[in-house]
Design an enzyme around this catalytic site. Structure first.
Site, PDB file in Angstrom:
ATOM      1  N   ALA A  75       1.374   3.868  -3.251  1.00  0.00           N
ATOM      2  CA  ALA A  75       1.134   5.300  -3.059  1.00  0.00           C
ATOM      3  C   ALA A  75       2.372   6.104  -3.464  1.00  0.00           C
ATOM      4  O   ALA A  75       2.255   7.163  -4.102  1.00  0.00           O
ATOM      5  CB  ALA A  75       0.771   5.581  -1.607  1.00  0.00           C
ATOM      6  N   ALA A  76       3.552   5.608  -3.099  1.00  0.00           N
ATOM      7  CA  ALA A  76       4.793   6.288  -3.476  1.00  0.00           C
ATOM      8  C   ALA A  76       4.919   6.406  -4.994  1.00  0.00           C
ATOM      9  O   ALA A  76       5.309   7.463  -5.512  1.00  0.00           O
ATOM     10  CB  ALA A  76       5.990   5.542  -2.900  1.00  0.00           C
ATOM     11  N   GLY A  87       0.816  -1.209   0.000  1.00  0.00           N
ATOM     12  CA  GLY A  87       0.000   0.000   0.000  1.00  0.00           C
ATOM     13  C   GLY A  87       0.848   1.257   0.000  1.00  0.00           C
ATOM     14  O   GLY A  87       0.593   2.200  -0.756  1.00  0.00           O
ATOM     15  N   ASP A  88       1.863   1.292   0.858  1.00  0.00           N
ATOM     16  CA  ASP A  88       2.769   2.438   0.908  1.00  0.00           C
ATOM     17  C   ASP A  88       3.530   2.597  -0.405  1.00  0.00           C
ATOM     18  O   ASP A  88       3.689   3.709  -0.915  1.00  0.00           O
ATOM     19  CB  ASP A  88       3.772   2.253   2.040  1.00  0.00           C
ATOM     20  N   SER A  89       4.008   1.485  -0.940  1.00  0.00           N
ATOM     21  CA  SER A  89       4.832   1.553  -2.145  1.00  0.00           C
ATOM     22  C   SER A  89       4.017   1.979  -3.360  1.00  0.00           C
ATOM     23  O   SER A  89       4.498   2.752  -4.198  1.00  0.00           O
ATOM     24  CB  SER A  89       5.493   0.194  -2.396  1.00  0.00           C
TER      25      SER A  89
END
Length: 404
Positions: free
Chosen positions: A175-176, A171-173
């Protein structure tokens, strides 16, 4: 064609105000392709990711990748002078990347509208759990929550068990990556409207849950038009047959994607199943979907007679997409990874060798380049502050006063 090792983003200055994964990964990719990235860290231990997972000499091995090519500047953002320095850097930067809760930068007088009033060309990438607006904007949002709310967790796993997570912080990646794409589009627009001096900047508002939601394929129209809720289906891909994970006689897992009409015929012929190849109902995907279990059972029965190597040999000869599920151990010796130079050899400060993943994507003329591994905390304090005009005496005083 000669290669430019300075990178396509040479000359672009980025200020990173954030910790952990989404914001720092976004900034990392810009640094890998030549941008000067100044990462602001708290003097009190720095980015928490420095202590995550496997450590070497007290610092995370992950850090060496996540912060490669970045300059580390320690600033106490609770101190007025620390915020003043951050503001100076932001107004010099082409892009500011942050992943605090909405409102934090505004309290520091570093919000987008506040900086835009001083520099209309500024580009700010804001990554947060739920975006800068809406009833949930002030809630803490980690990647796991974004994956859950965005729909990914619901469809991951087996139908008779609770949802599972992907084994990385996807999820973080994701978004990045949305942040990187947004930054590049914003840069393009600014250049088209006058560049750094006169061009129009903008805010790139990235919500983790929306970035995950953006990957969810036909989820919405299938529900809206047909009332279909996509559910967990293990290793298979529902509605696209066959595409599943099977087990060979030596206990290895193999993914076989025989879902193209011509590919399916080649697959079953390679398996010796002439009866399936000649079945008119199985010629098209919509017909095969009605017989998903029968087809999967037939493929598994064939895999029961094959080792992973023999299965891959047969399927390669038949031009059927298939692959072993790799662990990192498999990757490190795989001819394809090696031929594509997907590992870089580096050294820590003490001379210990370490391999890092190579930089992706691969650009033919301006490829990414690792200049240095993740920096020590505050390694670039003097360099960055001197570039702003601070003297050695002023820097020493700031260290004494707890600014750095």
């Amino acid at each position: 064609m000669s290669k430019n090792t300075s990178g396509p983003l040479a000359g672009i200055k980025v200020l990173e105000l954030g910790t952990l994964i989404a914001g720092p990964f976004c900034a990392r990719m810009l640094a890998e392709f030549g941008a000067e990235v100044i990462k602001v860290e708290s003097p009190d231990g720095g980015d928490p990711i420095r202590k995550w997972r496997v450590l070497k000499d007290g610092t995370s091995l992950w850090w060496s990748v996540q912060s490669r090519n970045k300059k580390s500047l320690t600033l106490n953002m609770k101190h007025p002078q620390g915020r003043e320095i951050a503001r100076k850097l932001a107004l010099e930067a082409d892009i500011v990347i942050e992943n605090y809760r909405p409102g934090v930068l505004e309290k520091w007088e570093l919000g987008y509208e506040q900086l835009k009033a001083l520099d209309p060309s500024i580009i700010m990438v804001r990554l947060s759990g739920f975006g800068q607006t809406g009833p949930m904007k002030d809630l803490p949002g980690f990647g796991a929550i974004g994956e859950s709310m965005g729909g990914l967790r619901y469809v991951s796993g087996h139908a008779d068990r609770p949802p599972v997570r992907v084994g990385v912080s996807i999820g973080d990646s994701v978004a990045a990556l949305h942040g990187v794409i947004g930054a590049m589009m914003a840069l393009r627009h600014r250049d088209a409207t006058g560049g750094k001096l006169k061009g129009e900047g903008q805010m790139v508002d990235v919500a983790l849950y929306e970035s995950v939601f953006n990957l969810m394929e036909s989820l919405v129209p299938e529900f809206d038009h047909a009332g279909v809720v996509r559910e967990r289906t293990g290793g298979s891909l529902p509605g696209i047959v066959p595409s599943n994970t099977y087990t060979t006689s030596d206990g290895e897992n193999i993914v076989i994607a025989g879902n193209g009409d011509a590919i399916f015929k080649r697959l079953v012929l390679a398996m010796g199943r002439i009866d399936l190849a000649g079945n008119a109902e199985l010629e098209r995907n919509d017909g095969r979907v009605k017989h998903t279990q029968m087809i999967d059972d037939a493929i598994q029965a064939w895999c029961d007679t094959q080792t992973i190597d023999s299965a891959l040999t047969v399927l390669k000869a038949a031009d059927v997409p298939a692959g072993k599920i790799y662990s990192v151990r498999d990757m490190m010796t795989d001819p394809q990874f090696l031929a594509r130079e997907m590992f870089e050899q580096h050294q820590f400060a003490d001379g210990t060798p370490v391999k890092l993943p190579a930089i992706s994507p691969k650009l033919s003329a301006t490829p990414g380049h690792t200049k240095w591994l993740g920096p020590t905390l505050g390694q670039h304090n003097d360099e960055v502050l001197q570039s702003l005009g601070y003297t050695a005496a002023a820097i020493a005083a700031m260290k004494q006063d707890g600014v750095l």
